[in-house]
Design a protein around this motif. Structure first.
Motif, PDB file in Angstrom:
ATOM      1  N   ALA A  17     -45.070  63.868  18.248  1.00 48.67           N
ATOM      2  CA  ALA A  17     -45.322  62.499  18.721  1.00 48.67           C
ATOM      3  C   ALA A  17     -46.312  62.505  19.887  1.00 48.67           C
ATOM      4  N   TYR A  18     -47.235  61.569  19.838  1.00 49.48           N
ATOM      5  CA  TYR A  18     -48.233  61.431  20.924  1.00 49.48           C
ATOM      6  C   TYR A  18     -47.842  60.175  21.692  1.00 49.48           C
ATOM      7  N   THR A  19     -47.150  60.378  22.815  1.00 53.01           N
ATOM      8  CA  THR A  19     -46.539  59.238  23.516  1.00 53.01           C
ATOM      9  C   THR A  19     -46.813  59.273  25.024  1.00 53.01           C
ATOM     10  N   PRO A  20     -48.078  59.278  25.436  1.00 51.25           N
ATOM     11  CA  PRO A  20     -48.352  59.362  26.873  1.00 51.25           C
ATOM     12  C   PRO A  20     -47.916  58.119  27.647  1.00 51.25           C
ATOM     13  N   TYR A  21     -47.660  57.007  26.964  1.00 46.79           N
ATOM     14  CA  TYR A  21     -47.351  55.747  27.670  1.00 46.79           C
ATOM     15  C   TYR A  21     -45.859  55.461  27.728  1.00 46.79           C
ATOM     16  N   SER A  22     -45.151  55.659  26.619  1.00 44.72           N
ATOM     17  CA  SER A  22     -43.707  55.359  26.631  1.00 44.72           C
ATOM     18  C   SER A  22     -42.853  56.613  26.761  1.00 44.72           C
ATOM     19  N   ASN A  23     -43.391  57.745  26.388  1.00 46.21           N
ATOM     20  CA  ASN A  23     -42.620  58.992  26.292  1.00 46.21           C
ATOM     21  C   ASN A  23     -41.405  58.832  25.372  1.00 46.21           C
ATOM     22  N   PHE A  24     -41.444  57.836  24.485  1.00 47.40           N
ATOM     23  CA  PHE A  24     -40.366  57.626  23.500  1.00 47.40           C
ATOM     24  C   PHE A  24     -40.844  58.218  22.175  1.00 47.40           C
ATOM     25  N   LYS A  25     -40.266  59.351  21.826  1.00 50.26           N
ATOM     26  CA  LYS A  25     -40.779  60.089  20.663  1.00 50.26           C
ATOM     27  C   LYS A  25     -39.960  59.780  19.406  1.00 50.26           C
ATOM     28  N   VAL A  26     -40.676  59.513  18.328  1.00 51.37           N
ATOM     29  CA  VAL A  26     -40.017  59.187  17.058  1.00 51.37           C
ATOM     30  C   VAL A  26     -40.632  60.067  15.959  1.00 51.37           C
ATOM     31  N   GLY A  27     -39.772  60.490  15.049  1.00 54.17           N
ATOM     32  CA  GLY A  27     -40.241  61.247  13.875  1.00 54.17           C
ATOM     33  C   GLY A  27     -39.708  60.604  12.611  1.00 54.17           C
ATOM     34  N   ALA A  28     -40.456  60.741  11.539  1.00 58.49           N
ATOM     35  CA  ALA A  28     -40.021  60.193  10.249  1.00 58.49           C
ATOM     36  C   ALA A  28     -40.391  61.177   9.149  1.00 58.49           C
ATOM     37  N   GLY A  66     -52.056  58.628  -2.734  1.00 57.01           N
ATOM     38  CA  GLY A  66     -51.786  58.062  -4.063  1.00 57.01           C
ATOM     39  C   GLY A  66     -50.332  58.188  -4.479  1.00 57.01           C
ATOM     40  N   ASP A  67     -49.465  58.510  -3.520  1.00 53.92           N
ATOM     41  CA  ASP A  67     -48.052  58.773  -3.809  1.00 53.92           C
ATOM     42  C   ASP A  67     -47.241  57.653  -3.157  1.00 53.92           C
ATOM     43  N   LYS A  68     -46.964  56.583  -3.927  1.00 52.62           N
ATOM     44  CA  LYS A  68     -46.370  55.430  -3.255  1.00 52.62           C
ATOM     45  C   LYS A  68     -44.991  55.012  -3.765  1.00 52.62           C
ATOM     46  N   GLU A  69     -44.404  55.843  -4.625  1.00 55.62           N
ATOM     47  CA  GLU A  69     -43.038  55.518  -5.071  1.00 55.62           C
ATOM     48  C   GLU A  69     -42.037  56.179  -4.125  1.00 55.62           C
ATOM     49  N   ILE A  70     -41.789  55.490  -3.038  1.00 55.79           N
ATOM     50  CA  ILE A  70     -40.951  56.053  -1.972  1.00 55.79           C
ATOM     51  C   ILE A  70     -39.470  55.837  -2.297  1.00 55.79           C
ATOM     52  N   LEU A  71     -38.697  56.915  -2.195  1.00 52.61           N
ATOM     53  CA  LEU A  71     -37.265  56.818  -2.495  1.00 52.61           C
ATOM     54  C   LEU A  71     -36.436  56.672  -1.227  1.00 52.61           C
ATOM     55  N   ALA A  72     -36.802  57.416  -0.198  1.00 52.83           N
ATOM     56  CA  ALA A  72     -35.998  57.401   1.033  1.00 52.83           C
ATOM     57  C   ALA A  72     -36.867  57.802   2.211  1.00 52.83           C
ATOM     58  N   ILE A  73     -36.503  57.266   3.388  1.00 54.41           N
ATOM     59  CA  ILE A  73     -37.223  57.639   4.613  1.00 54.41           C
ATOM     60  C   ILE A  73     -36.199  57.862   5.724  1.00 54.41           C
ATOM     61  N   ALA A  74     -36.338  58.994   6.411  1.00 52.40           N
ATOM     62  CA  ALA A  74     -35.450  59.315   7.540  1.00 52.40           C
ATOM     63  C   ALA A  74     -36.192  59.049   8.841  1.00 52.40           C
ATOM     64  N   VAL A  75     -35.443  58.564   9.833  1.00 46.50           N
ATOM     65  CA  VAL A  75     -36.034  58.219  11.134  1.00 46.50           C
ATOM     66  C   VAL A  75     -35.181  58.817  12.257  1.00 46.50           C
ATOM     67  N   VAL A  76     -35.840  59.520  13.182  1.00 51.04           N
ATOM     68  CA  VAL A  76     -35.132  59.999  14.376  1.00 51.04           C
ATOM     69  C   VAL A  76     -35.927  59.605  15.620  1.00 51.04           C
ATOM     70  N   GLY A  77     -35.211  59.047  16.588  1.00 51.23           N
ATOM     71  CA  GLY A  77     -35.870  58.637  17.828  1.00 51.23           C
ATOM     72  C   GLY A  77     -35.238  59.358  18.997  1.00 51.23           C
ATOM     73  N   ALA A  78     -34.787  58.569  19.969  1.00 49.41           N
ATOM     74  CA  ALA A  78     -34.193  59.167  21.157  1.00 49.41           C
ATOM     75  C   ALA A  78     -32.996  60.032  20.763  1.00 49.41           C
ATOM     76  N   PRO A  79     -32.891  61.236  21.363  1.00 53.53           N
ATOM     77  CA  PRO A  79     -31.745  62.087  21.037  1.00 53.53           C
ATOM     78  C   PRO A  79     -30.436  61.393  21.435  1.00 53.53           C
ATOM     79  N   GLU A  80     -29.432  61.592  20.652  1.00 52.85           N
ATOM     80  CA  GLU A  80     -28.097  61.014  20.898  1.00 52.85           C
ATOM     81  C   GLU A  80     -28.080  59.491  20.841  1.00 52.85           C
ATOM     82  N   GLU A  81     -29.036  58.941  20.095  1.00 57.65           N
ATOM     83  CA  GLU A  81     -29.033  57.490  19.827  1.00 57.65           C
ATOM     84  C   GLU A  81     -29.515  57.306  18.395  1.00 57.65           C
ATOM     85  N   TYR A  82     -29.135  56.205  17.799  1.00 58.85           N
ATOM     86  CA  TYR A  82     -29.708  55.856  16.489  1.00 58.85           C
ATOM     87  C   TYR A  82     -30.900  54.953  16.761  1.00 58.85           C
TER      88      TYR A  82
END
Ligand code: THU
Length: 135
Positions: A17-28, A66-82
């Motif tokens: 994550a490139y977060t110089p302003y919020s320092n809130f890092k998210v991954g998907a 060209g791969d757009k039939e998405i089945l599922a997406i996982a999201v992680v943000g702040a540790p120990e929070e949803y």
């Protein structure tokens, strides 16, 4: 579909994550029908409005391959929070499928699974624009 693997990939992607302003890092990480996994992180910009969320980074990577039939997406943000997808990302998710599963995770062992219908009920989506002539 291995949700744990998607969560693992999302956690790895959060490191980028490139977060110089919020320092809130998210991954998907998402998986398509082809079986491929695409990852994404949030990317901030000095002109704040140009910031891209992790979910959209992953979705745009998949769609641009060209791969757009998405089945599922996982999201992680702040540790120990949803961390839940923002409104814009929910709208982009529904663009690519009303059956997409959203995995909101803290760790590989701790996650919740939602349908996009639960996160964005009564959505405005591609079907609303079908069978309409452009003038
Ligand atoms: N962010 C995401 O990447 N995904 C979300 O669903 C929520 C918000 C990012 C955008 C910005 O870089 C930071 O989190 C703070 O809003």
């Amino acid at each position: 579909m291995e949700y744990k693997l998607l969560v693992k990939k999302a956690i790895e992607s959060r490191e980028k994550a490139y977060t110089p302003y919020s320092n809130f890092k998210v991954g998907a990480a998402l998986q398509t029908k082809s079986g491929k996994i695409y990852t994404g992180c949030n990317i901030e910009c000095a002109s704040y409005g140009a910031t891209n969320c992790a979910e959209r980074t992953a979705i745009y990577k998949a769609v641009s391959e060209g791969d757009k039939e998405i089945l599922a997406i996982a999201v992680v943000g702040a540790p120990e929070e949803y961390t839940y997808p923002c409104g814009i990302c929910r709208q982009v998710i529904v663009e690519f499928g009303k059956e997409i599963k959203i995995i909101i995770a803290q760790t590989e062992e701790d996650y919740k699974v939602y349908n996009i219908k639960e996160l964005l009920p009564n959505s405005f989506s591609p079907e609303d624009l079908t069978e309409r002539e452009c003038t």
